[in-house]
Design an enzyme around this catalytic site. Sequence first.
Site, PDB file in Angstrom:
ATOM      1  N   LYS A 156     -10.212  -0.215  10.706  1.00  0.00           N
ATOM      2  CA  LYS A 156     -10.442  -1.427   9.904  1.00  0.00           C
ATOM      3  C   LYS A 156     -10.820  -2.600  10.807  1.00  0.00           C
ATOM      4  O   LYS A 156     -11.375  -3.593  10.367  1.00  0.00           O
ATOM      5  CB  LYS A 156      -9.180  -1.776   9.108  1.00  0.00           C
ATOM      6  CG  LYS A 156      -8.859  -0.722   8.050  1.00  0.00           C
ATOM      7  CD  LYS A 156      -7.771  -1.186   7.132  1.00  0.00           C
ATOM      8  CE  LYS A 156      -7.142  -0.049   6.360  1.00  0.00           C
ATOM      9  NZ  LYS A 156      -7.925   0.372   5.193  1.00  0.00           N
TER      10      LYS A 156
ATOM     11  N   GLN B 123      -4.277  -4.728   7.323  1.00  0.00           N
ATOM     12  CA  GLN B 123      -5.302  -5.685   6.890  1.00  0.00           C
ATOM     13  C   GLN B 123      -5.225  -6.982   7.697  1.00  0.00           C
ATOM     14  O   GLN B 123      -6.254  -7.558   8.042  1.00  0.00           O
ATOM     15  CB  GLN B 123      -5.138  -6.006   5.391  1.00  0.00           C
ATOM     16  CG  GLN B 123      -5.384  -4.831   4.465  1.00  0.00           C
ATOM     17  CD  GLN B 123      -6.836  -4.364   4.448  1.00  0.00           C
ATOM     18  OE1 GLN B 123      -7.755  -5.111   4.767  1.00  0.00           O
ATOM     19  NE2 GLN B 123      -7.046  -3.110   4.080  1.00  0.00           N
TER      20      GLN B 123
ATOM     21  N   HIS C 167       0.871  -1.179   0.000  1.00  0.00           N
ATOM     22  CA  HIS C 167       0.000   0.000   0.000  1.00  0.00           C
ATOM     23  C   HIS C 167       0.910   1.231   0.000  1.00  0.00           C
ATOM     24  O   HIS C 167       2.029   1.178   0.535  1.00  0.00           O
ATOM     25  CB  HIS C 167      -0.826  -0.061   1.298  1.00  0.00           C
ATOM     26  CG  HIS C 167      -1.899   0.961   1.426  1.00  0.00           C
ATOM     27  ND1 HIS C 167      -1.649   2.255   1.800  1.00  0.00           N
ATOM     28  CD2 HIS C 167      -3.237   0.871   1.253  1.00  0.00           C
ATOM     29  CE1 HIS C 167      -2.793   2.918   1.858  1.00  0.00           C
ATOM     30  NE2 HIS C 167      -3.769   2.108   1.525  1.00  0.00           N
TER      31      HIS C 167
ATOM     32  N   ASP D  91       3.352  -4.260   8.253  1.00  0.00           N
ATOM     33  CA  ASP D  91       2.133  -3.480   8.090  1.00  0.00           C
ATOM     34  C   ASP D  91       0.958  -4.428   8.315  1.00  0.00           C
ATOM     35  O   ASP D  91       0.609  -5.218   7.439  1.00  0.00           O
ATOM     36  CB  ASP D  91       2.112  -2.873   6.674  1.00  0.00           C
ATOM     37  CG  ASP D  91       0.794  -2.177   6.364  1.00  0.00           C
ATOM     38  OD1 ASP D  91      -0.103  -2.171   7.236  1.00  0.00           O
ATOM     39  OD2 ASP D  91       0.673  -1.642   5.248  1.00  0.00           O
TER      40      ASP D  91
ATOM     41  N   CYS E 289      -4.804   2.460  -3.639  1.00  0.00           N
ATOM     42  CA  CYS E 289      -3.572   3.017  -3.051  1.00  0.00           C
ATOM     43  C   CYS E 289      -2.384   2.084  -3.286  1.00  0.00           C
ATOM     44  O   CYS E 289      -1.518   1.939  -2.406  1.00  0.00           O
ATOM     45  CB  CYS E 289      -3.734   3.299  -1.554  1.00  0.00           C
ATOM     46  SG  CYS E 289      -5.037   4.451  -1.177  1.00  0.00           S
TER      47      CYS E 289
HETATM   48  N1  PMP Z   1      -1.635  -0.667   4.773  1.00  0.00           N
HETATM   49  C1  PMP Z   1      -2.625  -1.370   4.220  1.00  0.00           C
HETATM   50  C2  PMP Z   1      -2.332  -2.766   3.746  1.00  0.00           C
HETATM   51  C3  PMP Z   1      -3.897  -0.818   4.099  1.00  0.00           C
HETATM   52  O1  PMP Z   1      -4.879  -1.534   3.546  1.00  0.00           O
HETATM   53  C4  PMP Z   1      -4.120   0.495   4.577  1.00  0.00           C
HETATM   54  C5  PMP Z   1      -5.484   1.144   4.468  1.00  0.00           C
HETATM   55  N2  PMP Z   1      -6.110   0.998   3.240  1.00  0.00           N
HETATM   56  C6  PMP Z   1      -3.055   1.183   5.165  1.00  0.00           C
HETATM   57  C7  PMP Z   1      -1.836   0.575   5.253  1.00  0.00           C
HETATM   58  C8  PMP Z   1      -3.204   2.574   5.679  1.00  0.00           C
HETATM   59  O2  PMP Z   1      -4.161   2.666   6.702  1.00  0.00           O
HETATM   60  P1  PMP Z   1      -4.717   4.083   7.161  1.00  0.00           P
HETATM   61  O3  PMP Z   1      -5.198   4.781   5.926  1.00  0.00           O
HETATM   62  O4  PMP Z   1      -5.826   3.736   8.088  1.00  0.00           O
HETATM   63  O5  PMP Z   1      -3.605   4.808   7.822  1.00  0.00           O
END
Ligand code: PMP
Length: 401
Positions: free
Chosen positions: A223, A200, A120, A197, A359
């Site tokens: 999430k 998810q 991401h 990270d 993203c």
């Molecule tokens: N890493 C992953 C794998 C994600 O799916 C996301 C959120 N889509 C993020 C990081 C970033 O999370 P946040 O926007 O809540 O900071």
Amino acid sequence: MALFSPWRADFPALAVLEAQGQTYLDSAATAQKPQALIDALGGYYTCGAANVHRAQHQPAERATRAYEDSRIKVAKWLNAASPTEIVFTRGATEALNLLAYGLEHLIGAGDEIIISALEHHANLLPWQQLAKRRNARLQVLPINTAGRIDLAAAAALVGPRTRLLAVSQLSNVLGGWQPLDDLLHLAKTQGALTIVDGAQGVVHGRHDMTTLGCDFYVLSSHKLYGPDGVGVLYGRGESLLQLRHWQFGGEMVRIADYQHAEFHAAPLGFEAGTPPISGVIGLGATLDYLTGLDVAAVERHEQALHDQLLAGLAARNGVRLLGSPQVALASFVVEGVHHSDLGHLLTEQGIAVRSGNHCTMPLMKHLGLDGATRVSLGLYNNSADLERFFSALDQALELLR
Ligand code: PMP
């Protein structure tokens, strides 16, 4: 077979959305919230808001106790060795940026930072920018067709100049668990620090920090059915000692003078300014709610829904699944149909899914795509939600092809 979530009624938004003709299938972007969280937020604001760690008055003491109780709950949820290993941030993105600044002093010219091809943007851009600031090299681990990091390639890339390895536990697009044990072991043998990270991954099952063996793990509360505006940075005790402070302000400082200051250690030294107090308390209440659920039953329900989702996609001509997702999500493209046209027609029919690059622009490029449509499920979804999705998909495809 029709599947009904026994937890759906715990999430009041589901009935509201349904009454509005909306089918929510975008939980990997953000999840709906349980009543237990809504009650905790209402309770905090109704009984008197107060700042934490500052004043001695009773409302402040109550807020501080609830805030610190949440730290204990998060530590238990992740099986951290101590609550002092839990730093609250505003989200996973902020936690990753904290790390990229806090570890900057360890990176020299020619050093290597390793990520993977499926990250991401939140786990790519902080490292890319750090590499630029320090004249270091950002290396990218390739993935295989199943959407998993290629271990043989990783073994060849991780070397004595590797200072940091930052990888996702679970891709937000491809939905596959990464071979973390092997990757973390590889990095450790070269003395690199490891960052996972978990944005998810944390949503599916329970993850034990003492056995996972990474130095840092990040997540976003929203999430995990919790409030937005709150994230967690888990850091192993000795790994946190490597972090330099990055944001400066109230309550992170032990002694301050005009020309000099001494800062608190983690966690408070990394929580500058007024933290997201209600959100942290709400996250604690959400974890209480989740702790009360039968994890195996939740997993069975999500797995059964996922099977229906995959079977339904596989039964439709021209629909191509991306990767081989292992949790309740599926990203797909349709031959001859642009994802944004499909997204538009699904939206018109009240289907809340996500179409776009998720993203992950470099991953999309790697897959030869400019976007995809993703269906992602929460523990509150029923098979009727999927039936509505598939009937909307069929109608949309009839129009578009
Ligand atoms: N890493 C992953 C794998 C994600 O799916 C996301 C959120 N889509 C993020 C990081 C970033 O999370 P946040 O926007 O809540 O900071």
